[in-house]
Design a protein around this motif. Structure first.
Motif, PDB file in Angstrom:
ATOM      1  N   GLU A 124       1.004  -1.135   0.291  1.00  0.00           N
ATOM      2  CA  GLU A 124       0.064   0.085  -0.278  1.00  0.00           C
ATOM      3  C   GLU A 124       1.238   1.158  -0.408  1.00  0.00           C
ATOM      4  N   ARG A 125       1.909   0.928  -0.592  1.00  0.00           N
ATOM      5  CA  ARG A 125       3.286   2.822  -0.159  1.00  0.00           C
ATOM      6  C   ARG A 125       2.800   3.248  -1.582  1.00  0.00           C
ATOM      7  N   GLY A 126       2.645   2.240  -2.845  1.00  0.00           N
ATOM      8  CA  GLY A 126       2.146   3.424  -3.832  1.00  0.00           C
ATOM      9  C   GLY A 126       3.563   3.615  -4.180  1.00  0.00           C
ATOM     10  N   GLY A 127       4.365   2.978  -4.390  1.00  0.00           N
ATOM     11  CA  GLY A 127       5.805   3.317  -4.684  1.00  0.00           C
ATOM     12  C   GLY A 127       6.829   3.691  -4.463  1.00  0.00           C
ATOM     13  N   ALA A 128       6.449   4.098  -3.127  1.00  0.00           N
ATOM     14  CA  ALA A 128       7.419   5.409  -1.895  1.00  0.00           C
ATOM     15  C   ALA A 128       8.191   4.274  -1.131  1.00  0.00           C
ATOM     16  N   THR A 129       8.459   4.427  -0.561  1.00  0.00           N
ATOM     17  CA  THR A 129       9.585   3.943   0.353  1.00  0.00           C
ATOM     18  C   THR A 129       9.030   3.626   1.988  1.00  0.00           C
ATOM     19  N   ALA A 130       9.521   2.675   2.355  1.00  0.00           N
ATOM     20  CA  ALA A 130       8.940   2.451   4.027  1.00  0.00           C
ATOM     21  C   ALA A 130       8.695   3.971   4.728  1.00  0.00           C
ATOM     22  N   ARG A 131       7.801   3.980   5.727  1.00  0.00           N
ATOM     23  CA  ARG A 131       7.848   4.967   6.715  1.00  0.00           C
ATOM     24  C   ARG A 131       9.058   4.709   7.250  1.00  0.00           C
ATOM     25  N   ARG A 132       9.409   6.326   7.514  1.00  0.00           N
ATOM     26  CA  ARG A 132      10.081   6.657   8.725  1.00  0.00           C
ATOM     27  C   ARG A 132      10.169   7.220   9.755  1.00  0.00           C
ATOM     28  N   ALA A 133      10.238   7.660  11.028  1.00  0.00           N
ATOM     29  CA  ALA A 133      10.610   8.375  11.978  1.00  0.00           C
ATOM     30  C   ALA A 133      11.145   9.912  12.263  1.00  0.00           C
ATOM     31  N   LEU A 134      10.501  10.585  11.725  1.00  0.00           N
ATOM     32  CA  LEU A 134      11.585  11.961  12.298  1.00  0.00           C
ATOM     33  C   LEU A 134      11.352  12.250  13.570  1.00  0.00           C
ATOM     34  N   LEU A 135      12.872  12.359  13.781  1.00  0.00           N
ATOM     35  CA  LEU A 135      12.881  12.360  15.776  1.00  0.00           C
ATOM     36  C   LEU A 135      13.929  14.534  16.479  1.00  0.00           C
ATOM     37  N   HIS A 136      12.943  14.726  17.509  1.00  0.00           N
ATOM     38  CA  HIS A 136      13.656  15.933  18.082  1.00  0.00           C
ATOM     39  C   HIS A 136      14.363  15.447  18.913  1.00  0.00           C
ATOM     40  N   ASP A 137      15.287  15.832  19.602  1.00  0.00           N
ATOM     41  CA  ASP A 137      15.668  15.836  21.043  1.00  0.00           C
ATOM     42  C   ASP A 137      15.812  17.183  21.096  1.00  0.00           C
ATOM     43  N   GLY A 138      15.405  17.921  22.242  1.00  0.00           N
ATOM     44  CA  GLY A 138      15.673  18.573  23.313  1.00  0.00           C
ATOM     45  C   GLY A 138      16.476  18.678  24.316  1.00  0.00           C
ATOM     46  N   PRO A 139      16.479  20.059  25.567  1.00  0.00           N
ATOM     47  CA  PRO A 139      16.888  19.117  26.483  1.00  0.00           C
ATOM     48  C   PRO A 139      16.929  18.139  27.096  1.00  0.00           C
ATOM     49  N   ASN A 140      15.630  18.275  27.383  1.00  0.00           N
ATOM     50  CA  ASN A 140      14.728  17.104  28.056  1.00  0.00           C
ATOM     51  C   ASN A 140      14.374  15.475  27.759  1.00  0.00           C
ATOM     52  N   GLY A 141      14.664  15.471  26.359  1.00  0.00           N
ATOM     53  CA  GLY A 141      14.484  14.404  25.780  1.00  0.00           C
ATOM     54  C   GLY A 141      13.429  15.034  24.503  1.00  0.00           C
ATOM     55  N   LEU A 142      13.465  14.006  23.423  1.00  0.00           N
ATOM     56  CA  LEU A 142      12.704  14.014  22.579  1.00  0.00           C
ATOM     57  C   LEU A 142      10.774  14.409  23.185  1.00  0.00           C
ATOM     58  N   ASP A 143      11.223  15.511  22.049  1.00  0.00           N
ATOM     59  CA  ASP A 143      10.028  16.115  22.249  1.00  0.00           C
ATOM     60  C   ASP A 143       9.228  17.042  20.423  1.00  0.00           C
ATOM     61  N   GLY A 144       9.638  15.913  20.249  1.00  0.00           N
ATOM     62  CA  GLY A 144       8.656  16.475  18.614  1.00  0.00           C
ATOM     63  C   GLY A 144       9.389  15.049  17.745  1.00  0.00           C
ATOM     64  N   TYR A 145       7.991  14.863  16.957  1.00  0.00           N
ATOM     65  CA  TYR A 145       8.172  13.894  16.006  1.00  0.00           C
ATOM     66  C   TYR A 145       7.187  14.055  14.204  1.00  0.00           C
ATOM     67  N   ALA A 146       8.462  13.252  13.718  1.00  0.00           N
ATOM     68  CA  ALA A 146       7.506  12.680  12.345  1.00  0.00           C
ATOM     69  C   ALA A 146       7.263  11.522  11.324  1.00  0.00           C
TER      70      ALA A 146
END
Length: 411
Positions: free
Chosen positions: A203-225
Motif C-alpha cells: 500500500e505504499r504506492g511506489g514510496a519508501t517505507a515510513r520513517r520517523a524523524l525525531l527531535h531531541d530537546g534539552p529534556n529528551g524527545l519533544d517532537g516527531y514526524a
C-alpha cells in the motif's frame, strides 16, 4: 432478501474475513494481507452489527472502544468504523437500521456520551445527528526551492531518524503527554500503536517505507514526524515527493526543526500533508503561505449520544450558564431543555423547566463539541435560534477553545 425488516446480528471473530471483503468491495480497495491482519487485531466483534443475505455479508457497522480528547478533558467515545452496505443492497434502509440500533445501544450502555467518525461523504451522517466537529487542511506544496522558514535558534536541539516501530515507546510517551491538550486526538494503546505504525509494502504506492524523524530537546524527545518519500524524475532532474502522515511537537523549536528538514529533503520538489490542523503553525512560519496550497476539508464528525453527560464532560473557555432546548428525533431522551453551567474548571448539565435561551438540534451540539465551530456561525446559518437577545454573544466564547481540534488519524 425480502422486504421484511433485516435481521441484525452481532458477528463472531470468525466472521471478520467476510466483513473485510464487504468493506473492501464497498470502498473499491483490494485487500492487502498485512493490512487485513492489522485490522483483525483491533476489530471488536462484540461491538459490530452485521446483516447477511443468506451466506453473504451485505451490511455492517462497528465501533472501537477508545477515549477522545475534548476541550479540557478526555471522554469515552464510540469510534464508529467499518460502515458499508453492499452495492446490491442499497436503498433498502440497511444503513438506517444499523445506525439507529448502534446509537441506541451506545446510549443504553451508558459508558460513552459521544460517538465520533470519519465520513466517506459528508452528506451521509448528518441525518443520524452527526455534526462536523473538526476540519482539516490538506497541504500540497513545492519543497526545497520555493518555501523558506526562519533559522532555528542556536542549540535548539538535535534530529535523528529511525524506523517507527523501533522507537514506538518514545513516540507513545510524547503523544500521551500532548494528547490531553489537543481536542480530536484519540488514545492509543499498544494495539493501536501497532496498527498506526503498520506499513504494508503493498500500500505504499511506489514510496519508501515510513520513517520517523525525531527531535531531541534539552529534556529528551519533544517532537516527531512520520513520513515517507517517493522517487520521481523528469528529463531536467529529480522531482521526488515527501508524504507527511503525522507531526507532533511539544514546542516551536522542535516544530521548526522538523519542518525545515521535511521541506528540504534532497532530490524532492514537492510535499503533501493531508491531515494538518486548521491552526497549523506552518501557515505562520513559511515565507509564502499561499504556496502551501491549503484546502479546507471535513474531518471528525461527532454525535452527542447523551446530552447531559456529554456537555458536563468537557470544559468551557469562559463561564457559561445557559438553557438550551435540544431536539433529537432518534434518541428522544435528549430532547428537552437543559441548563448548562460551567467554565474552565468543570461543568454540570441537568434537565430544567426554565425558559430556553437557545434552541438547536443534537447535530449542532456535535459541531460545537470539540470547540472548532462557532456558535454565532451556526446561528447565522439558521442552525441555532437565539430565544433571549444577547445569549449568542454571551455564550459563544464559552464553546470555543484555545486550540483548534486536530484530526490526527483515520480509524
Amino acid at each position: 432478501m425480502t422486504d421484511t425488516a433485516p435481521t441484525v446480528v452481532v458477528p463472531g471473530p470468525d466472521e471478520f474475513d467476510d466483513i473485510a471483503q464487504l468493506i473492501a468491495d464497498a470502498f473499491h480497495h483490494p485487500i492487502d494481507p498485512e493490512t487485513h491482519e492489522a485490522e483483525r487485531a483491533i476489530f471488536e466483534p462484540e461491538r459490530a452489527l452485521l446483516v447477511r443475505d443468506g451466506p453473504t455479508a451485505v451490511a455492517h457497522a462497528a465501533a472501537f472502544t477508545r477515549t477522545l480528547s475534548v476541550p479540557g478533558a478526555t471522554v469515552p467515545a464510540a469510534h464508529v468504523t467499518m460502515v458499508a452496505v453492499a452495492t446490491t443492497h442499497r436503498r433498502r434502509g440497511l444503513l438506517r437500521t444499523l445506525m439507529h440500533r448502534q446509537l441506541r445501544e451506545i446510549h443504553d450502555a451508558g459508558r460513552e456520551p459521544v460517538a465520533v467518525l470519519w465520513a466517506s461523504e459528508g452528506r451521509i451522517y448528518p441525518r443520524f445527528g452527526y455534526g462536523l466537529a473538526a476540519q482539516r487542511l490538506t497541504l500540497d506544496c513545492p519543497a526545497t526551492t520555493e518555501l523558506r522558514l526562519p533559522e532555528p535558534a542556536p542549540a535548539a536541539g538535535t534530529l535523528r531518524q529511525a524506523a517507527p516501530a523501533a522507537v514506538q515507546p518514545e513516540l507513545a510517551r510524547l503523544y500521551d503527554r500532548l494528547r490531553v491538550d489537543r481536542p480530536g486526538w484519540s488514545d492509543r494503546d499498544e494495539r493501536w500503536w501497532r496498527y498506526v505504525l503498520n506499513d504494508p509494502s503493498g500500500e505504499r504506492g511506489g514510496a519508501t517505507a515510513r520513517r520517523a524523524l525525531l527531535h531531541d530537546g534539552p529534556n529528551g524527545l519533544d517532537g516527531y514526524a512520520l513520513w515517507r518519500s517517493r522517487p520521481e524524475w523528469q528529463r531536467t532532474g529529480p522531482t521526488g515527493l515527501v508524504q507527511v502522515d503525522e507531526v507532533v511537537a511539544a514546542g516551536p523549536d522542535a516544530y521548526l526543526a522538523i519542518w525545515r528538514t521535511l521541506l528540504s529533503v534532497d532530490l524532492t520538489r514537492r510535499l503533501t500533508y493531508f491531515r494538518a490542523p486548521v491552526d497549523d503553525p506552518l501557515l505562520r512560519l513559511v515565507n509564502e503561505p499561499r504556496q502551501l496550497g491549503p484546502q479546507l476539508m471535513d474531518a471528525l464528525w461527532v454525535r452527542v449520544v447523551d446530552v447531559p453527560a456529554a456537555l458536563a464532560a468537557r470544559r468551557y473557555a469562559t463561564a457559561v450558564d445557559v438553557v438550551v432546548e435540544v431536539t433529537d428525533p432518534l434518541l428522544p431522551e435528549n430532547t428537552g431543555r437543559w441548563r448548562l453551567t460551567g467554565g474552565p474548571q468543570g461543568a454540570t448539565c441537568a434537565r430544567t423547566d426554565d425558559p430556553a435561551e437557545l434552541a438547536c438540534d443534537v447535530r449542532c451540539l456535535g459541531e460545537l463539541y470539540l470547540g472548532g465551530a462557532g456558535l454565532t456561525a451556526l446561528a447565522a446559518a439558521g442552525r441555532v435560534r437565539e430565544l433571549r437577545p444577547g445569549t449568542l454573544a454571551a455564550t459563544g466564547p464559552a464553546f470555543g477553545w484555545h486550540r483548534a481540534p486536530a484530526p490526527m488519524e483515520i480509524f
